[in-house]
Design an enzyme around this catalytic site. Structure first.
Site: not given
Lengths: 615, 550
Positions: A329, A331, A334, A375
């Site tokens: 994605c 980085d 996630d 997060r």
């Protein structure tokens, strides 16, 4: 300690409340109501505290928790309320890791148990189970000292043909140095799921080492020449990244790749989506249409579907086409973690066992540097870093368990418990953002691992319907991702709102019945052994016994009534059969009655408060 | 009329049957007077499909070259497709099906031709008589009587010959009240709450008209159900404005001045074409697999179906609450008292009365509160969600009721003796059946059609032990309590067993259900074995004791 505090029912329109005493401890907020029922709230679970304007009955205080519990207190004196408010603000916001609950939590384990607990999940063992190292894949020591990538684990598996210079070169061309490495290896198809971050391609940059790296991955798969590169972002986002010198792979520069966008939104979209969802589901007197349109406009289920669709695409590429897939994605910590772990779950039944699921989380989430601390807001930090990425993963798994009720060894309670502890900071597993940070915090010495505690309570988390032969080893689980299959996860988002749930739980009943069956099987063995023993004493009885086996009923008639006493009471499921909250005031139609019975307030008879059925 | 006249091509070979989630099958198609029969030619595992013509809701045909395709949409919401070679055959078959599935005359329907292959143990036509119900009632109270005032269906054509009314009201008064109520539907007893002696009555709207006509006998009748000094509640299933407008057409509502002991609550429940449209929209949404999430959710919302469910459940809970909590008697009516009224009174009984949650009790409830109470099944269930006919009397009133029962069932899964399949079976038979039970619009019509003599009752079939076992809920434990369901939108769900039944592979869910049943059954076996072994062991021990004593 504050007395005469009222706990309001979140959804009641008639301001139903419980009165009790509120206590603040070092780690928890505790409310004990007049009937001695306790509500414990861990300070770390508190996401937000809000003081509402003063009312005639006192000062309202609303506490929102990360496990979606919302409590609404009314404190009689404003001063007290203010004190609690300030204390909670302080207690729920921790500046340093060392102040987190995990560092003070002492579960009475000795040191060797603590060490053993941490050794329970061994990732090297897991890669061996997958079948690596092998002729094509090897362990690389390039990141042994976190020199190439700080957010990766020390031990990484790469294609044998990827030499150190290729690794180093590729890592320089990837955001945060997160170069392509192995996430899952499919033994039968000899295909691999690899993961990385976005390339620093900008509008035209290229990197030969990175191109070699991808070629090495595709050559490490003898059964298929081409490989997929999955960018899990929406195309627009990926293109926008090019302006910042990042971006996505140019198909012309890489040989034999098939490039694919899958369009999962970023952490900020997910955060506000969840926020909208909670706003809607928390509305009092919600109508069906407001609920459905709120569900739609929050986009939450759309995102869950997007994540699962991506995982299905990836799993099919491996299982059907035998093609290796590289996933990234921005980085790569996630969306990449979501998609890689879910695809592995679809491909490999091991991850559908209790132990296997722990391994999966350790591998794709913890070791590869999903930023749990940021997060889940473990420390007081940037609110823009908060995002329910892991919650979405659990919800996707839950959706799969709904479609395949027999494929999973674990049950919903297991997913909820993990979710609880991701935020509780009670165990060391999820603290910090990456392995390097965890080592620096000396978590293995100073804190405990969650997994042995979950394993010790395994019975609670077992799915009684689980059939280990449901899908042999490496057969693909193919979920139906048509929209109507995705449902609102009531047990997650309203876990603590008891009036919303079925009053009798089929699941609990089946679970305890299945548990009881095991016990009964034991009893039968024991009884048979005893009878055999007795019969051994006299051969005459043996014949008689065989006779009786065929006709157990006459025996019953002959047996004197006193035998009834010898049967221990069945450990039957009182708790399970409890029908609670059979109480009109719990349900939202009470408001209608209040219209016409204002003179005499509805009396809730205790008879229906809790009604027990005995078996 | 001979059916043969309508069947131009009775048989076609090389027909291919397509069903969702099944492989296409090639075989032979036969048309008979009442069935469409498809049978695969494979000898090994010969597959047969029998479809009642009366189950067919709509039929479409299209051609590609000489290959014709017929798409059949059924009232149970299933969709099948038949590829028929030969244009003429295809046209003939399509027009035959069309004609046979839309027969005008009731007496041509299959129930009049059906001959059961099973032995009738109990005639379902006489399984649930109001007299039996009254006997039960008389054992707890003597305030009610059985009236035969409607013996000839002359007082109220949509009521059964016998009804239960307050003892103090004589037949002459009932006749007067009937003139004051829409369609002659004077207030009758629907449910008696043993726990506190409160009653639920149902009727149609009073004919007050614009000049506020009153009827002393009507007032006396409803007041006869009240304890002295206590109030009652009238639950009007129309909004106030609609009730007021009804006065212009001679209808109306109970005015406070004339009914001072009664409080009126207007709890609106949607009816007729609005419901039918909602049903059609919901089925459309469920049948489209290509919807993205936003579209699916907005279609689901736009159908309003779950809103109707919530409103209906709320109204039923309200009625139940008045009776059980407020200790008040309740009179429920809308306009005609044949639709929303019955939904409310029957659901309230599911909530209040444990007997209605047994198989037998639920059957009795359907007979009493729907069939005998004059819900016009034949009109309401003439067509289902696929038909284009759009007649204003078609409405899924009964389906909505069944779904509400299902919603309560889901929240109290151990409190019902029957399972989801039982509810689905009732849905199917209400729309198309080999049994006569749901034919006709009221008892009067059923008597004229001589249904009990000429057709088989659904209950004769269902209540056979072989069939019953399919409909039993293995988790059932009698629960004598009032069960209050949650009506929060988060607690309501789409009834997948009906609406997604044909739209998704259900194998895994079915297998899981089997496993659940297996666990429960196995538990009972094990318990029995443990008990037997214990007894045997004890006996051996006793014998040993005797030996030693000797």
């Amino acid at each position: 300690q504050v007395e005469q505090v009222k706990l309001l029912d979140r959804f009641s329109t008639s301001n139903k409340s419980l009165t009790g005493t509120l206590y603040l401890t070092a780690t928890h907020l505790l409310f004990i109501d007049s009937s001695q029922r306790e509500t414990w709230i861990l300070h770390h679970h508190i996401a937000a505290v809000e003081k509402l304007p003063l009312t005639t009955s006192g000062c309202p205080l609303v506490i929102q928790c990360k496990n979606f519990r919302i409590v609404h207190f009314v404190v009689p004196r404003e001063r007290d309320c203010h004190d609690i408010y300030n204390s909670l603000l302080q207690l729920s916001r921790t500046a340093k890791y060392e102040e987190l609950y995990a560092f003070s939590y002492n579960p009475k384990q000795n040191e060797s148990e603590q060490v053993k607990g941490w050794q329970l999940i061994d990732l090297a063992e897991e890669y061996r189970r997958m079948g690596v190292p092998n002729d094509y894949w090897q362990l690389s020591d390039a990141n042994r000292d976190y020199k190439i990538c700080e957010t990766y684990p020390r031990e990484l598996y790469v294609p044998r043909t990827a030499s150190k210079p290729i690794i180093v070169g590729s890592s320089k061309f990837r955001s945060k140095g997160r170069f392509p490495v192995l996430s899952y290896y499919h033994k039968n198809k000899e295909a691999a799921i690899c993961r990385c971050s976005q390339p620093l391609s900008g509008f035209s940059a290229r990197c030969l080492e990175d191109e070699h790296m991808l070629q090495a991955i595709s050559k490490a798969n003898p059964s298929n020449r081409y490989m997929y590169v999955m960018d899990t972002r929406p195309k627009l986002n990926a293109m926008a990244n090019r302006a910042a010198g990042k971006g996505y792979e140019n198909e012309d520069n890489y040989s034999n790749i098939r490039f694919q966008f899958v369009g999962i939104e970023n952490i900020h979209v997910m955060r506000s989506s969840l926020q909208k969802l909670l706003e809607v589901s928390g509305t009092r007197g919600l109508s069906v249409n407001d609920f459905l349109s709120g569900l739609e406009s929050s986009g939450w289920l759309r995102h869950i579907k997007a994540v699962l669709d991506a995982a299905v695409f990836l799993a099919k590429a491996i299982a059907v086409e035998s093609a290796s897939v590289l996933v990234h994605c921005s980085d790569g910590w996630d969306r990449t973690s979501q998609v890689c772990s879910l695809a592995a779950l679809l491909l490999d039944s091991y991850y559908r066992t209790i132990k296997g699921f722990m391994v999966l989380i350790e591998k794709d989430w913890i070791s590869f540097g999903h930023k749990f601390s940021d997060r889940c807001c473990q420390l007081d930090g940037d609110p823009k870093e908060i995002s329910p990425v892991f919650t979405q993963f659990l919800e996707s798994v839950w959706n799969l368990t709904e479609q395949f009720p027999q494929a999973f060894e674990y049950n919903e309670a297991f997913l909820l418990e993990i979710h609880e502890h991701v935020h509780s900071c009670q165990f060391g597993n999820f603290l910090g953002n990456c392995q390097k940070e965890r080592e620096e915090l000396k978590l293995k010495e100073k804190t405990y691992s969650l997994w042995p505690f979950l394993l010790a309570e395994q019975k609670k988390y077992q799915n009684p319907l689980y059939n280990p032969d449901f899908s042999p080893d490496l057969t693909l689980l193919e979920p139906n991702t048509v929209s109507f299959n995705f449902k609102f996860w009531r047990n997650m988002y309203h876990q603590f709102d008891r009036s919303m749930h079925p009053r009798q739980s089929v699941f609990n009943l089946i679970m305890s019945t299945s548990e009881q069956n095991k016990q009964l099987e034991e009893d039968i063995k024991e009884l048979e052994a005893k009878i055999k023993q007795r019969n051994g004493q006299s051969d005459v009885v043996l014949e008689k016994e065989q006779e009786q086996t065929a006709h157990p009923a006459p025996v019953a008639l002959k047996s004197p009534p006193c035998f009834q006493k010898e049967q221990p009471p069945m450990p039957m499921n009182d708790a399970v059969r409890t029908i609670e909250g059979s109480n009109t005031a719990d349900n939202r139609y009470s408001e209608l009655v209040s219209e016409f019975s204002k003179a005499e307030p509805a009396v809730v008879s205790l008879e229906y408060g809790v009604a027990r059925m005995t078996c | 009329m001979e059916f043969a006249e309508l069947i131009k091509t009775p048989r076609a070979d090389n027909v291919v049957l397509h069903r969702p989630f099944h492989l296409a099958v090639e075989g032979t198609l036969c048309l008979t007077g009442h069935h469409l029969i498809f049978s695969s030619r494979r000898q090994d595992n010969a597959e047969e499909l029998w479809l009642l013509h009366s189950n067919i809701d709509s039929i479409d045909k299209r051609f590609v070259g000489s290959l014709g395709t017929i798409v059949i949409k059924c009232k149970d919401l299933r969709i099948i497709q038949l590829d028929i070679p030969g244009m003429e055959e295809c046209l003939n078959i399509a027009s035959s099906i069309e004609a046979l599935s839309t027969l005008d005359s009731v007496t041509l329907m299959y129930p009049f031709f059906y001959r059961p292959m099973f032995e009738v143990l109990e005639d379902g036509w006489s399984s649930f008589l109001l007299e039996q119900e009254f006997e039960l009632l008389s054992s707890v109270t003597n305030e009610w009587r059985l009236s035969c005032v409607n013996k000839e269906f002359s007082v109220c054509p949509s009521y059964p010959p016998v009804v239960i009314v307050p003892k103090s009201i004589d037949d002459d008064a009932l006749r007067k009240v009937a003139l004051f109520r829409h369609g002659g539907r004077f207030p009758v007893l629907s449910y008696y709450h043993k726990k506190n002696g409160m009653a639920m009555l149902r009727s149609s709207q009073p004919l007050t008209g614009t000049n506020g006509r009153r009827c002393k006998e009507d007032e006396k009748l409803v007041n006869a159900t009240l304890r002295s000094g206590r109030r009652g509640f009238v639950i009007d299933t129309r909004p106030l404005t609609v009730a007021q407008q009804a006065r212009a057409k001679g209808g109306g509502f109970e005015q406070e001045v004339h009914y001072p002991q009664w409080r009126r609550i207007h709890k609106y429940i949607e009816r007729f074409n609005i419901l039918q449209e909602s049903f059609i929209k919901l089925v459309e949404a469920c049948n489209d697999q290509s919807h993205n999430m936003d579209r699916w959710l907005s279609k689901l919302e736009a159908s309003n179906w779950l809103t109707h469910i919530k409103e209906l459940l709320t109204a039923a809970c309200l009625a139940a609450q008045c009776i059980d909590r407020e200790g008040a008697s309740v009179l429920v009516h809308g306009s005609e008292g044949t639709d929303s009224t019955l939904q409310v009174t029957s659901l309230a009984q599911i909530i209040l009365d444990p007997r209605c949650r047994t198989i037998r009790g639920f059957e009795a409830l359907i007979v009493r509160e729907w069939l005998q109470a004059g819900h016009p099944f034949q009109q309401r269930c003439a067509q289902s969600a696929y038909s284009n006919s759009k007649q204003k009397w078609e409405a899924p009133v009964f389906l909505l009721f069944l779904e509400c029962v299902w919603q309560i069932h889901r929240q109290f899964p151990c409190s019902f003796e029957f399972n989801e399949q039982f509810l689905i079976m009732l849905f199917e038979h209400a729309y198309a059946s080999q049994f006569g039970t749901f034919l006709g619009n009221n008892e009067n019509e059923r008597a004229k059609l001589k249904l009990p003599q000429k057709t088989m009752s659904l209950w004769s079939w269902v209540n056979r032990p072989e069939e019953l076992s399919r409909f039993q809920n293995p988790l059932y434990e009698a629960n004598s309590l009032v069960i209050w369901p949650s009506v929060a939108p988060q607690s309501l769900q789409l009834w997948e067993g009906v609406f997604l039944r044909w739209n998704r592979p259900s194998r895994f869910l079915e297998e899981a259900e089997e496993e659940r049943i297996h666990i429960i059954k196995y538990n009972k076996e094990l318990q029995a074995r443990v008990n037997a072994l214990r007894r045997r062991l004890a006996q051996l021990e006793a014998e040993d004791g005797e030996v030693q004593e000797e």
